[in-house]
Design an enzyme around this catalytic site. Structure first.
Site, short mmCIF file in Angstrom:
data_model
loop_
_atom_site.label_atom_id
_atom_site.label_comp_id
_atom_site.label_asym_id
_atom_site.label_seq_id
_atom_site.Cartn_x
_atom_site.Cartn_y
_atom_site.Cartn_z
N ASP A 42 -8.20 31.40 -0.55
CA ASP A 42 -8.03 31.25 -1.99
C ASP A 42 -6.87 32.07 -2.53
O ASP A 42 -6.08 31.60 -3.35
CB ASP A 42 -9.32 31.64 -2.72
CG ASP A 42 -10.40 30.59 -2.53
OD1 ASP A 42 -11.52 30.78 -3.02
OD2 ASP A 42 -10.08 29.55 -1.88
N ALA A 43 -6.77 33.31 -2.05
CA ALA A 43 -5.71 34.19 -2.55
C ALA A 43 -4.33 33.62 -2.23
O ALA A 43 -3.44 33.60 -3.08
CB ALA A 43 -5.86 35.58 -1.95
N SER A 91 1.97 -6.97 -6.72
CA SER A 91 1.42 -7.92 -5.75
C SER A 91 2.34 -9.13 -5.70
O SER A 91 3.32 -9.20 -6.43
CB SER A 91 0.00 -8.31 -6.17
OG SER A 91 0.00 -8.68 -7.52
N LEU A 92 2.02 -10.08 -4.85
CA LEU A 92 2.88 -11.24 -4.69
C LEU A 92 2.20 -12.48 -5.26
O LEU A 92 0.98 -12.61 -5.22
CB LEU A 92 3.16 -11.49 -3.20
CG LEU A 92 3.95 -10.42 -2.46
CD1 LEU A 92 4.09 -10.80 -1.00
CD2 LEU A 92 5.32 -10.25 -3.10
N LYS A 126 2.37 -11.87 6.92
CA LYS A 126 1.74 -11.01 5.92
C LYS A 126 0.58 -10.30 6.59
O LYS A 126 -0.44 -10.91 6.90
CB LYS A 126 1.25 -11.87 4.75
CG LYS A 126 0.69 -11.05 3.61
CD LYS A 126 0.38 -11.95 2.43
CE LYS A 126 0.10 -11.16 1.17
NZ LYS A 126 -1.02 -10.23 1.30
N LYS A 298 11.01 -13.96 1.12
CA LYS A 298 11.75 -13.20 0.11
C LYS A 298 13.19 -13.67 0.07
O LYS A 298 13.76 -14.02 1.10
CB LYS A 298 11.74 -11.70 0.47
CG LYS A 298 10.39 -11.04 0.35
CD LYS A 298 10.43 -9.60 0.80
CE LYS A 298 9.03 -8.99 0.65
NZ LYS A 298 8.91 -7.71 1.36
N LYS A 322 0.02 -18.54 1.94
CA LYS A 322 -1.24 -18.16 2.57
C LYS A 322 -1.73 -19.21 3.57
O LYS A 322 -1.56 -20.41 3.36
CB LYS A 322 -2.33 -17.96 1.50
CG LYS A 322 -1.99 -16.92 0.43
CD LYS A 322 -1.82 -15.54 1.01
CE LYS A 322 -3.08 -14.71 1.05
NZ LYS A 322 -3.71 -14.36 -0.20
#
Length: 704
Positions: A42-43, A91-92, A126, A298, A322
DNA sequence: GATCCTCGAGTTCA
DNA sequence: CTCGAGGATC
């Protein structure tokens, strides 16, 4: 550790040390809160924290966003401290068919004013894991954060350090480099882990994704160290200099820096190429050794990416194509009807539990009456027009890998010859309801407020974006609602809980499940929320059509509760007051009516005024003026723009905080006129509005 | 009046 | 995450 005298620190020294201290202290914090042996005494901890504060005092401009001095004593409820992402983790958008992919490419081409054929894209698997952001400063990992809600994530630095494919330091000249990617677990590692867990009598994981998530989010990082996690880098957040001119180049740079990148990433010249690569990756899916759920495309040219920019929650320049979702057949045992806080009655399918892609599903949403009948919102058939009946054998999938839905019905196995009759079921249940013309939902229409509606309203009131009262969640709300001694039937009752408890003979603290500490904590948590920002209060009221955004718009417009309430009060009789509300950009007649009518209904009005009497309401913060010269201005584009399309110019202006309008009026601050500008430029000149050409606009937009 | 975008409300499971 | 629907725009 020997540390330099503060007065002798150079700026660079100070910066390095602050980064070091941030990591050290947050590590110590997590270890401390993770029921682990504290790593430092702690110190020592206090001394380091003091030193951090001293350096910050001398170099205030170097104070870090994640400065330990801002992290007050206790860690947040989850056990991890929060980190605000310098660049949001979005998000995509999704594509489910080749047609969607064509639309994606065409939309981009149209936005940029180029042909679809001229665009190049990257395509990569993905990975089905969880995203992680790794921040390096001067080549050293200073922290790692989960995605969280995209704005703010959790600090999992110590855990990330235990992942072999996450380098602790990298050879780069960049001051700041935030590497983003996906943490995942291979099938082989997943099975071995589950075997070990079983032998050790620990719980096993349903799928590699859950195993990866559970392993990374361990408060005790030594557990993470025993879990076989891996990391693919595929993106970046804040960087002090450009990584490359292309997406492909940037990912190659990450690979050169020592990050694992996906070998199946490729460059495509056309949409046909993209689809071909998709098919190829889908064929290899089962032999990859790790889970993927689609292919990400992309725009390769990073200059084009930045021109395309972002929509509300997704970049315009990327899409996730997807794979078809996994499905399973099961028996639909019953259609139940749930009540929402607005009185909406929504059907839910109870299913015989079935495993769908690694998750056991026992409920599925049925949306509304038409959906059960096999019709979408426009009356077009879905599921080939097949209706859903109780007892049917149905095919279930998880939309977006999350929400269970019914994809198909096996008519050959059907035994129930009665189609589901929504209205009849409601009357059997004794629920008086109506479905408005042109509306998809049935709503409760009885005289007495339904308990379910009141309870859902209270749950909404204490929810995270509203009052967010710690220790008062859905379960407690239900308990208090039906509590004979200490009932909470409406929001105002929450704020009288303690005084009523004080007067009661049986105290909350003496009940089973409660104690002195927990009841005191609850009362304290409630007291803390007696001071509430205006927008949270407006949202918490649960007025139909007034969600988080509308509440913020109202709060920004009226600034104080008194102003807000005054206008709403008058709006019933004063057309002027009503128009003040309707004229707010983003609020129209329907939202305004809903707000005004609700606040004038006798019971709601009484409840609101009673509630407000227990609160101190914080005025809205006036938005800090952005540094951009166009922020807050209303701009009109006219004539032909030669260097960018209309859509692009509009998006850019809006990103800089400006409003774009179609016609020139007294409210217009600036007109950007290209060649061929006609009446609008003329009108602007008459009104004395500033007129600039496209080059001046671009210079202004880029000047920041 | 059609169309795009964004918001609101409802949803599941770990 | 998805659907329906409100709001803004053309």
């Amino acid at each position: 550790m020997k540390r330099k005298d503060i007065s002798k620190l150079t700026v660079d020294d100070a910066k390095t040390e602050l980064a070091e201290l941030a990591l050290l202290l947050s590590t110590a914090n997590t270890a401390y809160h993770g029921q682990d042996e504290p790593e430092i005494e702690d110190a020592t901890y206090d001394a380091l924290k003091r030193r951090n504060a001293q350096i910050e005092a001398k170099f205030p401009e170097l104070k870090r966003r994640d400065s330990p001095s801002d992290q007050v004593g206790s860690a947040p409820a989850s056990g991890f401290s929060k980190i605000k992402h310098a660049v949001p983790m979005l998000s995509l958008a999704n594509a489910f068919s080749a047609e969607d992919v064509h639309d994606f490419a065409d939309r981009i081409a149209k936005f940029l004013g180029v042909t679809t054929e001229s665009l190049k894209f990257t395509a990569e698997p993905k990975i089905d894991g969880l995203s992680l952001a790794l921040r390096y400063e001067d080549g050293r990992l200073v922290h790692a954060a989960t995605r969280g809600d995209g704005e703010t994530g959790e600090d999992v630095s110590q855990n990330a350090l235990k992942i072999p494919s996450v380098p602790q330091s990298i050879k780069t000249r960049l001051k700041v480099l935030e590497v983003r990617g996906e943490v995942y677990m291979t099938h082989k590692d997943f099975e071995e882990l589950n075997k070990r867990q079983k032998i050790a009598g620990e719980k096993t994981f349903a799928n590699p994704r859950n195993a990866a998530a559970g392993s990374l989010r361990q408060l005790d990082a030594t557990i993470t160290a025993q879990r076989p996690l891996a990391f693919f880098a595929y993106a970046w957040g804040e960087t002090s200099a450009d990584l490359s001119e292309t997406q492909m180049g940037a990912v190659n740079t990450l690979s050169d820096l020592g990050f694992q990148t996906n070998p199946l990433m490729m460059l495509a010249d056309s949409v046909e190429d993209l689809i071909q690569h998709y098919t190829l990756i889908e064929k290899q899916r089962s032999s990859l050794g790790y889970d993927i759920d689609g292919v990400v495309y992309k725009v390769d040219d990073l200059r084009l990416q930045s021109r395309l920019g972002f929509r509300a929650t997704t970049p315009r320049w990327a899409v996730a194509h997807k794979f078809p979702a996994e499905t399973a057949w099961t028996r639909l045992t019953e259609i139940e009807i749930q009540v929402g806080r607005t009185g909406a009655l929504s059907p839910v399918a109870r299913l015989e539990p079935v495993n769908v892609g690694g998750v056991v599903v026992s409920n599925a949403t049925l949306h509304n009456e038409d959906y059960i009948k096999g019709l979408d919102g426009k009356g077009n058939p879905i599921r080939d027009g097949k209706d859903i009946r109780e007892g049917d054998l149905v095919q279930v999938y998880r939309a977006g890998d999350v929400i269970p839905k019914v994809a198909d019905v096996d008519l050959d196995k059907r035994t129930n010859d009665m189609p589901f009759d929504f209205a009849q079921r409601l009357s059997e249940l004794g629920i008086s309801a109506q479905r408005a013309e042109g509306d998809a939902v049935w709503r409760y229409a009885g005289d007495h407020p339904m308990d379910e509606v009141a309870i859902e309203g209270l749950k909404h009131f204490v929810s995270r974006q509203a009052f967010d009262i710690e220790g008062l969640g859905a379960k407690q709300i239900e308990m208090f609602y039906y509590d004979p001694d200490l009932p909470v039937k409406r929001p105002a009752d929450i704020f009288t809980l303690q005084t009523r408890d004080d007067q009661n003979l049986t105290k909350l603290a003496n009940r089973s499940g409660w104690g002195k500490t927990s009841s005191e904590n609850l009362f304290r948590a409630i007291d803390e929320k007696r001071l509430i920002p205006l927008h949270r209060l407006i949202f918490a009221l649960g007025i139909r059509h007034v969600g988080e955004i509308a509440a913020k718009l109202l709060s920004q417009t009226f600034v104080s509760w008194d102003m807000f309430w005054d206008v709403v009060e008058k709006a019933k009789s004063s057309e002027d007051a009503r128009m003040t509300i309707e004229n707010i950009d983003g609020i129209g007649p329907i939202v305004a009516s809903s707000l005004i009518d609700t606040c004038h209904s006798v019971s709601a009005r009484e409840n609101i005024l009673d509630l407000v009497s227990h609160l101190r309401i914080e005025d809205a913060q006036i938005l800090a003026p952005s540094s951009s010269p166009v922020s807050g201005k209303t701009i009109v584009f006219t004539g032909t723009l030669e260097k960018m399309t209309r859509a692009e110019a509009k998006a850019k202006a809006e990103a800089l905080g400006a409003k774009v309008s179609g016609s020139v009026s007294a409210k217009t601050d600036m007109v950007v006129a290209g060649p061929g500008a006609g009446s609008k430029a003329k009108k602007a000149a008459e009104l004395g509005v500033d007129i600039i050409d496209e080059d001046a606009w671009i210079e202004m937009a880029n000047s920041k």
